[in-house]
Design an enzyme around this catalytic site. Structure first.
Site, PDB file in Angstrom:
ATOM      1  N   ASN A 205       4.179  -7.243   2.092  1.00  0.00           N
ATOM      2  CA  ASN A 205       4.009  -7.546   0.674  1.00  0.00           C
ATOM      3  C   ASN A 205       5.135  -8.446   0.207  1.00  0.00           C
ATOM      4  O   ASN A 205       6.031  -8.792   0.981  1.00  0.00           O
ATOM      5  CB  ASN A 205       3.909  -6.258  -0.146  1.00  0.00           C
ATOM      6  CG  ASN A 205       5.165  -5.430  -0.045  1.00  0.00           C
ATOM      7  OD1 ASN A 205       6.223  -5.832  -0.516  1.00  0.00           O
ATOM      8  ND2 ASN A 205       5.065  -4.272   0.608  1.00  0.00           N
ATOM      9  N   LYS A 284      -1.804 -10.114  21.365  1.00  0.00           N
ATOM     10  CA  LYS A 284      -2.176 -10.872  20.165  1.00  0.00           C
ATOM     11  C   LYS A 284      -3.703 -10.880  20.000  1.00  0.00           C
ATOM     12  O   LYS A 284      -4.427 -11.202  20.954  1.00  0.00           O
ATOM     13  CB  LYS A 284      -1.647 -12.296  20.312  1.00  0.00           C
ATOM     14  CG  LYS A 284      -1.765 -13.105  19.065  1.00  0.00           C
ATOM     15  CD  LYS A 284      -1.148 -14.480  19.246  1.00  0.00           C
ATOM     16  CE  LYS A 284      -1.566 -15.358  18.094  1.00  0.00           C
ATOM     17  NZ  LYS A 284      -1.385 -16.772  18.366  1.00  0.00           N
ATOM     18  N   ASP A 301       3.723   9.223   1.405  1.00  0.00           N
ATOM     19  CA  ASP A 301       4.439   8.827   0.190  1.00  0.00           C
ATOM     20  C   ASP A 301       5.854   9.401   0.293  1.00  0.00           C
ATOM     21  O   ASP A 301       6.070  10.605   0.129  1.00  0.00           O
ATOM     22  CB  ASP A 301       3.713   9.364  -1.054  1.00  0.00           C
ATOM     23  CG  ASP A 301       4.291   8.765  -2.326  1.00  0.00           C
ATOM     24  OD1 ASP A 301       5.531   8.702  -2.446  1.00  0.00           O
ATOM     25  OD2 ASP A 301       3.503   8.358  -3.197  1.00  0.00           O
ATOM     26  N   ILE A 302       6.791   8.535   0.604  1.00  0.00           N
ATOM     27  CA  ILE A 302       8.170   8.976   0.883  1.00  0.00           C
ATOM     28  C   ILE A 302       8.794   9.606  -0.363  1.00  0.00           C
ATOM     29  O   ILE A 302       9.407  10.670  -0.326  1.00  0.00           O
ATOM     30  CB  ILE A 302       9.026   7.781   1.377  1.00  0.00           C
ATOM     31  CG1 ILE A 302       8.360   7.146   2.595  1.00  0.00           C
ATOM     32  CG2 ILE A 302      10.457   8.221   1.680  1.00  0.00           C
ATOM     33  CD1 ILE A 302       8.939   5.805   3.012  1.00  0.00           C
TER      34      ILE A 302
HETATM   35  O1  C5P Z   1       2.238   5.269  -6.064  1.00  0.00           O
HETATM   36  P1  C5P Z   1       3.034   4.012  -6.061  1.00  0.00           P
HETATM   37  O2  C5P Z   1       3.043   3.298  -4.724  1.00  0.00           O
HETATM   38  O3  C5P Z   1       2.742   3.072  -7.183  1.00  0.00           O
HETATM   39  O4  C5P Z   1       4.534   4.527  -6.325  1.00  0.00           O
HETATM   40  C1  C5P Z   1       5.601   3.663  -6.339  1.00  0.00           C
HETATM   41  C2  C5P Z   1       6.869   4.444  -6.087  1.00  0.00           C
HETATM   42  O5  C5P Z   1       6.717   5.311  -4.957  1.00  0.00           O
HETATM   43  C3  C5P Z   1       8.024   3.565  -5.747  1.00  0.00           C
HETATM   44  O6  C5P Z   1       9.200   4.204  -6.210  1.00  0.00           O
HETATM   45  C4  C5P Z   1       7.975   3.501  -4.230  1.00  0.00           C
HETATM   46  O7  C5P Z   1       9.240   3.207  -3.664  1.00  0.00           O
HETATM   47  C5  C5P Z   1       7.527   4.892  -3.869  1.00  0.00           C
HETATM   48  N1  C5P Z   1       6.673   4.979  -2.666  1.00  0.00           N
HETATM   49  C6  C5P Z   1       7.127   5.624  -1.536  1.00  0.00           C
HETATM   50  N2  C5P Z   1       6.309   5.746  -0.433  1.00  0.00           N
HETATM   51  C7  C5P Z   1       5.061   5.243  -0.443  1.00  0.00           C
HETATM   52  C8  C5P Z   1       4.574   4.579  -1.592  1.00  0.00           C
HETATM   53  C9  C5P Z   1       5.409   4.465  -2.679  1.00  0.00           C
HETATM   54  O8  C5P Z   1       8.276   6.072  -1.518  1.00  0.00           O
HETATM   55  N3  C5P Z   1       4.300   5.365   0.625  1.00  0.00           N
END
Ligand code: C5P
Length: 400
Positions: A205, A284, A301-302
């Site tokens: 991204n 590839k 989601d960390i």
């Molecule tokens: O749900 P969304 O992706 O919009 O949330 C954004 C927030 O969650 C940001 O603080 C991003 O660093 C964190 N995030 C994360 N791990 C993910 C997706 C988002 O820590 N897989």
């Protein structure tokens, strides 16, 4: 608290910009003391810089009268930041060699404050292998180099070597220091993640890492011990920050979870890829098909994982939205169980990815603060103010 800036001025025509730089630093609330090299004295008078900084200007290492006041070691200790603008090719060479043959180079060796250089020189001097080597040596030691810019030069030539304008320098310097977070361990995530499709391609991204790196720098300037877990970014580690480089979301998760145990504060500024390819091709991928389906699986989601930890840190998340900013951000605050969220509109007029400036709406349970459009460095300072205030309020509510 206002930052104490030791401004070194070396002898190039861009020394005239030092006057404006001092004025603007003072406007931002910084305390400024100026040290000039002997060559700089031929370009601008100490009286000008003394009047603007409100402090006597020094240039002589062995000046008994000046040393009887604040001696050079005290001056080196006084500084929160040493900024050399302009930094000439000669000064960079002397710094790279570790010389201490005048007051400015001696101060640079004697200080533990971060060193920032704004080079200015003829473009051929800048591109000369000797200067390239000196630059690389300085950067390897953690010296931050701002610019130079390309453009018309005082010598009538064109190329890279113009000192950045004072406002451009100010935009990227953290200007607030305090010991509010002394003894606290803070983790920041930053940058994008890359999810490999095959050995050469990835899903990524547009995050540059700028906001997260600026935040790490601002939080470290409040006395915190800082761990920055970053996806691929061209930026170098801010002064005093322990940088852990990762590539994928899973690597970021592992790096975060391994180190989060003793952290007091967690700020998730990374743009983590929500999905990754289920399979990574060993070779590839060939373009022999007319259509190609990618099978993606969800990444963890960390931030939500950290927020759910029992006895976990105070958590601050980000929300980049293209519409209904407040509604979506409040929803994330609640669903992920965060203490605070900083929301910004992306794709619009007010900043976002790959830009130097941004605006944020900061939300927490029972409160909000709107931070207007400004450079990401200033914004990081302003957001850090709000985070520190809320975090300290949270700590005292825990105590009572
Ligand atoms: O749900 P969304 O992706 O919009 O949330 C954004 C927030 O969650 C940001 O603080 C991003 O660093 C964190 N995030 C994360 N791990 C993910 C997706 C988002 O820590 N897989």
């Amino acid at each position: 608290m206002s930052i104490k800036v030791l401004l070194g001025v070396s002898g190039g025509i861009a020394a005239y910009k030092a006057a404006e730089l001092v004025r603007r630093l003072r406007e931002e609330g910084a305390q400024v003391r100026v040290v000039m090299t002997t060559a700089a004295l031929s370009f601008i008078t100490p009286l000008t810089l003394q009047a603007l900084s409100g402090n006597a200007v020094r240039s002589d290492l062995l000046d008994p009268r000046a040393e009887a006041g604040m001696d050079h070691i005290e001056l080196a200790r006084w500084a929160d930041l040493v900024l050399v603008a302009p930094a000439t090719a000669d000064l960079m060479a002397r710094l790279a060699a570790g010389l201490a043959d005048d007051l400015l180079t001696t101060l640079v060796l004697a200080t533990t404050a971060p060193l920032v250089l704004a080079p200015a020189m003829n473009h051929r001097m800048w591109l000369h292998p000797a200067t390239r080597e000196n630059l690389a040596r300085l950067q390897k030691r953690g010296v931050r180099v701002l610019g130079p810019a390309q453009g018309d030069q005082a010598c009538g030539e064109w190329g890279p070597g113009r000192m950045l304008e004072p406002t451009e320098i100010l935009d990227v310097l953290p200007l607030r220091v305090s010991s509010d977070l002394a003894g606290k361990r803070v983790m920041v995530t930053a940058g994008p993640t890359r999810e490999a499709l095959d050995p050469v391609r990835y899903i990524g991204n547009r995050s540059s890492g700028r906001m997260g790196y600026a935040l790490a720098s601002s939080l470290a300037a409040r006395g915190a011990e800082l761990v920055l877990v970053s996806g691929p970014s061209a930026l170098s580690a801010p002064h005093g920050v322990d940088l852990v480089r990762v590539e994928t979301a899973l690597e970021m998760e592992a790096a975060v979870m391994e180190r989060i145990g003793d952290c007091d504060l967690f700020v998730a500024a990374a743009a983590v890829s929500d999905y990754r390819p289920r399979d990574r091709a060993g070779e590839k991928i060939k373009k022999d098909r007319t259509e190609l389906d990618l099978h993606l699986v969800k990444n963890p989601d960390i931030l939500a994982r950290v927020a759910a930890l029992p006895e976990g840190p105070f958590t601050v998340g980000f929300a980049a939205e293209t519409e209904r900013l407040e509604e979506h951000a409040l929803d994330k605050l609640e669903k992920k169980g965060l203490n605070m969220i900083a929301a910004n509109l992306v794709g619009g007029r007010t900043g976002g990815f790959e830009r130097n400036d941004n605006a944020l709406l900061v939300l927490w349970s029972g409160g909000r603060k709107s931070l207007p459009l400004m450079s990401k460095t200033r914004l990081a300072d302003a957001l850090t103010d709000v985070v520190v205030e809320r975090y300290l309020a949270y700590l005292s509510s825990q105590d009572s």
